[in-house]
Design a protein around this motif. Structure first.
Motif, PDB file in Angstrom:
ATOM      1  N   ALA A 180       0.817  -1.336  -0.075  1.00 51.81           N
ATOM      2  CA  ALA A 180       0.164  -0.094  -0.111  1.00 51.81           C
ATOM      3  C   ALA A 180       0.869   1.113   0.151  1.00 51.81           C
ATOM      4  O   ALA A 180       1.033   1.764   1.077  1.00 51.81           O
ATOM      5  N   CYS A 181       1.333   1.608  -1.243  1.00 56.74           N
ATOM      6  CA  CYS A 181       2.246   2.867  -1.294  1.00 56.74           C
ATOM      7  C   CYS A 181       1.314   4.128  -1.740  1.00 56.74           C
ATOM      8  O   CYS A 181       2.272   5.074  -1.891  1.00 56.74           O
ATOM      9  N   ASP A 182       0.040   4.069  -1.742  1.00 57.57           N
ATOM     10  CA  ASP A 182      -0.626   5.135  -1.860  1.00 57.57           C
ATOM     11  C   ASP A 182      -1.102   5.686  -0.573  1.00 57.57           C
ATOM     12  O   ASP A 182      -1.844   5.609   0.114  1.00 57.57           O
ATOM     13  N   THR A 183       0.075   6.777   0.016  1.00 55.24           N
ATOM     14  CA  THR A 183      -0.007   7.200   1.329  1.00 55.24           C
ATOM     15  C   THR A 183      -0.641   8.515   1.540  1.00 55.24           C
ATOM     16  O   THR A 183      -0.511   9.445   2.408  1.00 55.24           O
ATOM     17  N   PHE A 184      -1.323   9.016   0.192  1.00 58.30           N
ATOM     18  CA  PHE A 184      -1.871  10.203   0.292  1.00 58.30           C
ATOM     19  C   PHE A 184      -3.504  10.125   0.096  1.00 58.30           C
ATOM     20  O   PHE A 184      -3.962  11.127   0.994  1.00 58.30           O
ATOM     21  N   ARG A 185      -3.963   9.624  -0.736  1.00 55.72           N
ATOM     22  CA  ARG A 185      -5.594   9.530  -0.919  1.00 55.72           C
ATOM     23  C   ARG A 185      -6.171   8.743   0.313  1.00 55.72           C
ATOM     24  O   ARG A 185      -5.773   7.777   0.735  1.00 55.72           O
TER      25      ARG A 185
ATOM     26  N   TYR B 122      -0.394   6.514   6.401  1.00 55.38           N
ATOM     27  CA  TYR B 122      -0.485   7.583   5.600  1.00 55.38           C
ATOM     28  C   TYR B 122       0.543   8.408   5.842  1.00 55.38           C
ATOM     29  O   TYR B 122       1.238   8.510   6.988  1.00 55.38           O
ATOM     30  N   GLY B 123       1.018   9.274   4.668  1.00 57.05           N
ATOM     31  CA  GLY B 123       2.100  10.439   4.966  1.00 57.05           C
ATOM     32  C   GLY B 123       3.481   9.647   5.011  1.00 57.05           C
ATOM     33  O   GLY B 123       4.526  10.691   5.257  1.00 57.05           O
ATOM     34  N   LYS B 124       3.807   8.746   4.720  1.00 53.83           N
ATOM     35  CA  LYS B 124       5.070   7.972   4.669  1.00 53.83           C
ATOM     36  C   LYS B 124       5.804   8.149   3.176  1.00 53.83           C
ATOM     37  O   LYS B 124       4.957   8.465   2.225  1.00 53.83           O
ATOM     38  N   ASP B 125       6.958   7.808   3.404  1.00 46.29           N
ATOM     39  CA  ASP B 125       7.808   7.693   1.806  1.00 46.29           C
ATOM     40  C   ASP B 125       7.361   6.430   1.040  1.00 46.29           C
ATOM     41  O   ASP B 125       7.526   5.502   1.494  1.00 46.29           O
ATOM     42  N   ALA B 126       6.578   6.665  -0.174  1.00 49.03           N
ATOM     43  CA  ALA B 126       6.118   5.626  -1.090  1.00 49.03           C
ATOM     44  C   ALA B 126       7.367   4.703  -1.330  1.00 49.03           C
ATOM     45  O   ALA B 126       7.046   3.318  -1.335  1.00 49.03           O
ATOM     46  N   ALA B 127       8.434   5.237  -1.733  1.00 50.91           N
ATOM     47  CA  ALA B 127       9.668   4.390  -2.313  1.00 50.91           C
ATOM     48  C   ALA B 127      10.351   3.416  -1.089  1.00 50.91           C
ATOM     49  O   ALA B 127      10.471   2.293  -1.307  1.00 50.91           O
ATOM     50  N   GLY B 128       9.924   4.248   0.203  1.00 49.50           N
ATOM     51  CA  GLY B 128      10.683   3.170   1.310  1.00 49.50           C
ATOM     52  C   GLY B 128       9.715   2.043   1.550  1.00 49.50           C
ATOM     53  O   GLY B 128      10.316   1.075   2.048  1.00 49.50           O
ATOM     54  N   ILE B 129       8.419   2.556   1.621  1.00 51.85           N
ATOM     55  CA  ILE B 129       7.414   1.281   1.863  1.00 51.85           C
ATOM     56  C   ILE B 129       7.497   0.086   0.890  1.00 51.85           C
ATOM     57  O   ILE B 129       7.720  -0.962   1.236  1.00 51.85           O
ATOM     58  N   ALA B 130       7.781   0.522  -0.592  1.00 54.83           N
ATOM     59  CA  ALA B 130       7.889  -0.560  -1.567  1.00 54.83           C
ATOM     60  C   ALA B 130       8.933  -1.465  -1.218  1.00 54.83           C
ATOM     61  O   ALA B 130       8.895  -2.432  -1.440  1.00 54.83           O
ATOM     62  N   MET B 131      10.061  -0.633  -0.882  1.00 60.11           N
ATOM     63  CA  MET B 131      11.431  -1.388  -0.696  1.00 60.11           C
ATOM     64  C   MET B 131      11.261  -2.441   0.427  1.00 60.11           C
ATOM     65  O   MET B 131      11.629  -3.451   0.353  1.00 60.11           O
TER      66      MET B 131
ATOM     67  N   LYS C   8      11.387   8.388  -8.347  1.00 63.18           N
ATOM     68  CA  LYS C   8      12.321   7.789  -7.480  1.00 63.18           C
ATOM     69  C   LYS C   8      11.868   6.211  -6.998  1.00 63.18           C
ATOM     70  O   LYS C   8      12.778   5.671  -6.766  1.00 63.18           O
ATOM     71  N   LEU C   9      10.614   6.197  -6.812  1.00 57.10           N
ATOM     72  CA  LEU C   9      10.045   4.840  -6.436  1.00 57.10           C
ATOM     73  C   LEU C   9      10.345   3.763  -7.472  1.00 57.10           C
ATOM     74  O   LEU C   9      11.161   2.644  -7.182  1.00 57.10           O
TER      75      LEU C   9
END
Length: 665
Positions: A456-461, A497-506, A564-565
């Motif tokens: 879940a890298c959609d940390t905005f919606r 929410y509000g986290k770095d999406a690239a970091g969550i994906a990694m 970046k992601l």
């Protein structure tokens, strides 16, 4: 200076070649031209760029020949177009009889000594580009300044600046034309004014100005009173008041569902009861099979009507008038010209635009078909319309068939052999259905026996994580661990929410690889949705699906974050999710997404879009032009097609079905 010039047949036989400079052979750029342009029916533009070279080509459809010239793209050679036309004409005229009499054998056994002719044409083209009349400066007598007099250029202090000469001339010409006509009327009007003003005193200039000013203000005050709206009696109170709903509650705590205790815990979230038949849709389907997209054509019904009601030939009084009417529009062994095809191509272009194909793409398609057919000899009893339509259908099918087929199941099994998860990243604009189609693809992978981890890298919606959590619960209910030997087939990895999406994906990819916490450490405690029953042993996942936030293609910060992601995590497949409802917007979205990924990537060879997921296909009837626009722009395949709201509403693209819907009147 030219790098090379080559002439070859459409069958791939090189007839003659000229190498201009010492360097690599023309094989690689010509092969790239054949793969990317000629085989993909993208001949709308006669120029093609390959690395440091620019290639220009010309087709001879009568003898099935291709003329290609290559030169450095940093050079501006103005004579190339003239040279390729002259060589085409000279080569055709010189070997016309050999082509007509021997046909294919003439190409195989013929010897084409064309070097002297080519060098002569090259010298003529280069000389023609050099021989240009030099630009001659205007003399003083030819300039506008010479027509002015000294008197008109002198300005007297106190006078207003004169208007431009052009305006003055125009006004003068108008006055000269009207003075003669208006002279009698002015004289009569002047006599009347003198007679009327005989008894009155003559007004001074100040009095006349004052009188005109008062009249001006009087007229504008009346107009203002008419247009002015009446003032309200009581002014509205400033500020907003909260709306109170009938069944509402003013207590904010009652409406707050963001309890941190429920985030990432499946036990805290009650199991949702739903009908599996509604989620699955078709009961007679074969589990794990991705069906082709279908389209019911009306051609068979129309043919049956024609057979049942055959049209009787109309017999005219002229004798053979009916027969000549039937033969109208047929082409009998003649070469097609651009004038013959232009009316048909114009109708085809309008038809494609009406079917939601982007206007720019429709023009390029028609131009490509025209170049493919121009000069081609048609058989007897063949109409221009049917020939152009058939060529356009073949071009559309060729465009929809990808250069490289994306076989997800094969790639997943290949990743299994290397003991790593297969990573897929979904991207696209807002509201196109990324999360919904991610759940459909998850269901399809689970039915084929692969375990899935959703990141879940959609940390905005707002609600994005909860939406994926609901899909995870439903998929686990449809495929419980008991049915798979105690193995959980789908899990959700989320960090809120509000986290770095690239970091969550990694972290999700690392967890999917090792089946442990972040970075493979068993002691770490990631916030992912655990199933009620854990597997007997920790194990990795076969596929990791990365959901990203929707973003507009013009939003530079969000496009930088997406690049970046992708650059950091290096997914195996990058899928662009686009809806079938768009027309010209599809071109803009894909071009800018690819450009943003290339611009914001730090890698030397940036990662671009690998495939397309076309959604909402069930809402467009036969207006399927978005599929053509997307594949034409990117040259990437449409991997999945979303056709409904259930998990089974996922299809693979059938090029012939899409073209049949597109060509339907």
């Amino acid at each position: 200076m030219l790098d090379f010039f080559t002439i070859f047949s459409k069958g791939g036989l090189v007839l003659w070649c000229f190498q201009g400079v010492r360097g690599p052979a023309a094989t690689a750029p010509v092969n790239a031209l054949i793969r990317s342009v000629l085989l993909q029916e993208r001949g709308g533009n006669n120029s093609f760029t390959h690395e440091a070279l620019t290639l220009k080509y010309k087709l001879d459809n009568q003898f099935e020949l291709v003329f290609v010239v290559g030169f450095q793209k940093i050079l501006t050679l103005t004579y190339v177009d003239k040279l390729i036309d002259d060589v085409h004409k000279e080569f055709r005229d010189k070997y016309r009889n050999e082509f007509q009499q021997k046909g294919a054998l003439g190409l195989l056994n013929g010897t084409f000594d064309f070097k002297d002719d080519f060098m002569r044409l090259l010298r003529d083209a280069e000389e023609s580009s050099k021989v240009r009349a030099p630009t001659v400066m205007k003399t003083f007598e030819q300039s506008l300044k010479s027509q002015k007099t000294v008197k008109c250029m002198i300005e007297t202090r106190g006078e207003k600046p004169k208007e431009k000469v052009k305006n003055k001339k125009n006004k003068g010409s108008k006055k000269d034309g009207t003075e003669a006509v208006a002279a009698p009327s002015k004289a009569s009007a002047g006599d009347k004014q003198l007679s009327a003003a005989g008894d009155k005193e003559e007004l001074t200039k100040d009095e006349i100005l004052q009188k005109n000013r008062e009249e001006f203000f009087r007229r504008h005050m009346k107009a203002g009173e008419k247009s002015r709206s009446p003032k309200p009696d009581a002014q509205k109170e400033k500020g907003k008041k909260p709306r109170v709903w009938d069944l509402g509650n003013s207590n904010a705590k009652v409406l707050d569902y963001s309890n941190s205790a429920t985030n990432g815990s499946a036990e805290a979230c009650p199991v949702e009861e739903f009908d599996p038949d509604m989620a699955l849709g078709d009961k007679n389907r074969e589990p794990g099979r991705l069906y082709d997209l279908e389209y019911e054509s009306d051609d068979e019904a129309e043919e049956e009507k024609v057979v049942q009601n055959p049209s009787k030939p109309s017999v005219k009084k002229g004798g053979l008038g009916g027969m000549f009417g039937m033969l109208k529009g047929l082409v009998g062994s003649k070469s097609l010209t651009r004038e013959d095809m232009d009316p048909v191509l114009e109708k085809m272009k309008d038809h494609l635009i009406a079917k939601n194909v982007a206007a720019e793409i429709a023009v390029q398609l028609c131009e490509s078909v025209a170049k493919k057919l121009e000069g081609k000899v048609m058989g007897t009893f063949t109409t221009v319309t049917s020939t152009v339509k058939q060529a356009l259908q073949e071009a559309l099918v060729q465009i929809l068939q990808p250069q490289r087929r994306v076989d997800v199941l094969r790639d997943v099994m290949d990743a299994q052999r290397h003991r790593r998860p297969y990573v897929v990243t979904f991207c696209g604009v807002n509201g196109v259905g990324k999360s919904t189609n991610l759940a459909k693809i998850s269901f399809w992978l689970i039915e084929n026996g692969f375990s899935v981890l959703i990141a879940a890298c959609d940390t905005f919606r707002a609600g994005a994580v909860e939406q994926l959590r609901t899909h995870t619960r439903r998929l686990n209910a449809l495929h419980p661990p008991e049915s798979h030997g105690g193995r959980t087939m789908v899990q959700l990895y989320e960090k809120g929410y509000g986290k770095d999406a690239a970091g969550i994906a990694m972290e999700a990819i690392s967890y999917g690889r090792h089946g442990t916490g972040a970075g493979g450490c068993p002691g770490a405690a990631p916030s992912f949705t655990l199933p009620p029953v854990l597997p007997a042993r920790n194990q990795g996942f076969d596929v990791v699906l990365v959901d990203t936030a929707g973003r507009m293609q013009d939003n530079a910060p969000l496009m930088t974050a997406l690049a970046k992601l992708i650059a950091v995590n290096a997914p195996d497949l990058v899928l662009f999710v686009g809806e079938a409802l768009v027309g010209n917007e599809a071109v803009d979205q894909l071009v800018k997404f690819n450009k943003a990924l290339a611009d914001h990537s730090m890698a030397q060879t940036p990662r671009l879009i690998d495939g397309i997921v076309l959604t909402k296909f069930d809402t467009i009837d036969d207006k399927v032009g978005a599929a053509i626009s997307m594949t034409y722009i990117t040259s990437k395949p449409i991997v999945f097609v979303g056709t409904g709201q259930t998990y089974c509403d996922l299809r693979s693209l059938n090029a012939k079905a899409v073209v049949a819907a597109l060509m339907k009147a």
